[in-house]
Design a protein around this motif. Structure first.
Motif, short mmCIF file in Angstrom:
data_model
loop_
_atom_site.label_atom_id
_atom_site.label_comp_id
_atom_site.label_asym_id
_atom_site.label_seq_id
_atom_site.Cartn_x
_atom_site.Cartn_y
_atom_site.Cartn_z
N HIS A 1 -16.64 2.96 14.72
CA HIS A 1 -15.33 3.60 14.81
C HIS A 1 -14.50 3.37 13.54
CE1 HIS A 1 -16.51 3.20 19.02
NE2 HIS A 1 -15.75 4.25 19.24
N GLN A 2 -13.69 4.37 13.21
CA GLN A 2 -12.70 4.25 12.14
C GLN A 2 -11.41 3.76 12.79
OE1 GLN A 2 -13.18 4.55 9.00
NE2 GLN A 2 -14.39 6.34 8.47
N HIS A 3 -10.79 2.75 12.20
CA HIS A 3 -9.56 2.20 12.75
C HIS A 3 -8.44 2.35 11.72
CE1 HIS A 3 -11.52 0.32 16.21
NE2 HIS A 3 -12.54 0.20 15.39
N PRO A 4 -7.48 3.26 11.99
CA PRO A 4 -6.37 3.44 11.05
C PRO A 4 -5.24 2.45 11.32
CG PRO A 4 -6.23 5.06 12.79
CD PRO A 4 -7.48 4.24 13.06
N ILE A 5 -4.50 2.14 10.28
CA ILE A 5 -3.28 1.36 10.42
C ILE A 5 -2.22 1.98 9.52
CG2 ILE A 5 -3.94 -0.36 8.68
CD1 ILE A 5 -2.44 -2.41 10.53
N THR B 1 4.25 -11.96 10.24
CA THR B 1 3.84 -11.67 8.87
C THR B 1 2.32 -11.72 8.86
OG1 THR B 1 5.81 -12.67 7.95
CG2 THR B 1 3.94 -12.44 6.48
N LEU B 2 1.72 -10.73 8.24
CA LEU B 2 0.27 -10.68 8.22
C LEU B 2 -0.24 -10.02 6.96
CD1 LEU B 2 -0.57 -7.49 8.86
CD2 LEU B 2 0.05 -8.17 11.15
N ARG B 3 -1.52 -10.20 6.74
CA ARG B 3 -2.25 -9.44 5.72
C ARG B 3 -3.19 -8.53 6.47
NH1 ARG B 3 -5.73 -13.25 2.70
NH2 ARG B 3 -5.36 -14.62 4.45
N THR B 4 -3.42 -7.35 5.93
CA THR B 4 -4.42 -6.45 6.48
C THR B 4 -5.07 -5.72 5.32
OG1 THR B 4 -4.89 -4.82 8.22
CG2 THR B 4 -2.90 -4.44 6.88
N LEU B 5 -6.10 -4.96 5.61
CA LEU B 5 -6.85 -4.31 4.54
C LEU B 5 -7.47 -3.03 5.04
CD1 LEU B 5 -10.17 -4.98 5.11
CD2 LEU B 5 -9.24 -7.24 4.66
N GLY B 6 -7.82 -2.17 4.12
CA GLY B 6 -8.50 -0.93 4.46
C GLY B 6 -8.49 0.03 3.29
N ARG B 7 -9.21 1.12 3.45
CA ARG B 7 -9.23 2.17 2.43
C ARG B 7 -8.03 3.07 2.65
NH1 ARG B 7 -12.84 1.47 -1.00
NH2 ARG B 7 -14.82 0.59 -0.38
N LEU B 8 -7.36 3.40 1.57
CA LEU B 8 -6.21 4.29 1.68
C LEU B 8 -6.73 5.70 1.87
CD1 LEU B 8 -3.00 3.99 -0.28
CD2 LEU B 8 -3.99 6.23 0.06
N SER C 1 7.37 7.89 3.01
CA SER C 1 7.09 6.54 2.50
C SER C 1 6.14 5.77 3.41
CB SER C 1 8.38 5.75 2.30
OG SER C 1 9.16 6.31 1.29
N ARG C 2 4.97 6.34 3.59
CA ARG C 2 3.97 5.64 4.39
C ARG C 2 2.56 6.04 3.97
NH1 ARG C 2 4.66 8.18 10.43
NH2 ARG C 2 3.53 10.10 10.07
N VAL C 3 1.68 5.08 4.13
CA VAL C 3 0.27 5.31 3.87
C VAL C 3 -0.51 4.97 5.14
CG1 VAL C 3 0.48 4.76 1.42
CG2 VAL C 3 -0.26 2.99 2.99
N THR C 4 -1.71 5.48 5.20
CA THR C 4 -2.62 5.13 6.28
C THR C 4 -3.84 4.48 5.66
OG1 THR C 4 -1.86 6.99 7.63
CG2 THR C 4 -3.95 5.97 8.25
N LEU C 5 -4.11 3.25 6.10
CA LEU C 5 -5.32 2.56 5.71
C LEU C 5 -6.32 2.69 6.84
CD1 LEU C 5 -3.90 -0.80 4.28
CD2 LEU C 5 -4.44 1.30 3.04
N VAL C 6 -7.59 2.77 6.50
CA VAL C 6 -8.64 2.90 7.50
C VAL C 6 -9.75 1.90 7.20
CG1 VAL C 6 -10.39 4.45 8.47
CG2 VAL C 6 -8.16 5.34 7.87
#
Length: 123
Positions: free
Chosen positions: A51-55, A25-32, A40-45
């Protein structure tokens, strides 16, 4: 349903580097940067150094999501793999934190980590 503990925040570049094990279980963050409603998915960067790192974040459990492309999000969920989707976070609690300064939020996470390390070393 009980929510998972918030645990530690992992930045997208830490997740992609394998610092967070699957199932955690984790928290993460980024710009959508994108929202695929059909899958049903988003990519946060998040940007780290140059570098840009997507998740990838699967949103099936939190639909309908009022996603705002370009806004800053934090996500609480479980890290894992999906058959056709690769590695990502199964979102339990997405939160738009638009208006928050990303560098300040990153600094807050670093301070939280330092505090937790100091607490663990004093015990």
């Amino acid at each position: 349903m009980m929510l998972p503990e918030p645990e530690i925040c992992y930045f997208p570049w830490e997740v992609s580097a394998g610092r967070a094990p699957d199932g955690d279980t984790l928290r993460t963050l980024g710009r959508l940067c994108s929202y695929d409603t059909t899958r049903s998915r988003v990519t946060l960067v998040a940007r780290h150094r140059s570098h840009q790192h997507p998740i990838l974040v699967w949103t099936k459990l939190v639909e309908p999501l009022q996603a705002q492309v370009g806004s800053l999000y934090t996500v609480l969920g479980e890290l894992g793999h999906q058959k056709a989707g690769g590695r990502g976070v199964k979102a339990r609690v997405p939160a738009c934190v638009g208006g928050t300064s990303l560098p300040w939020l990153e600094q807050a996470v670093r301070e939280e980590r330092l505090y937790q390390r100091k607490g663990a070393s004093s015990q």
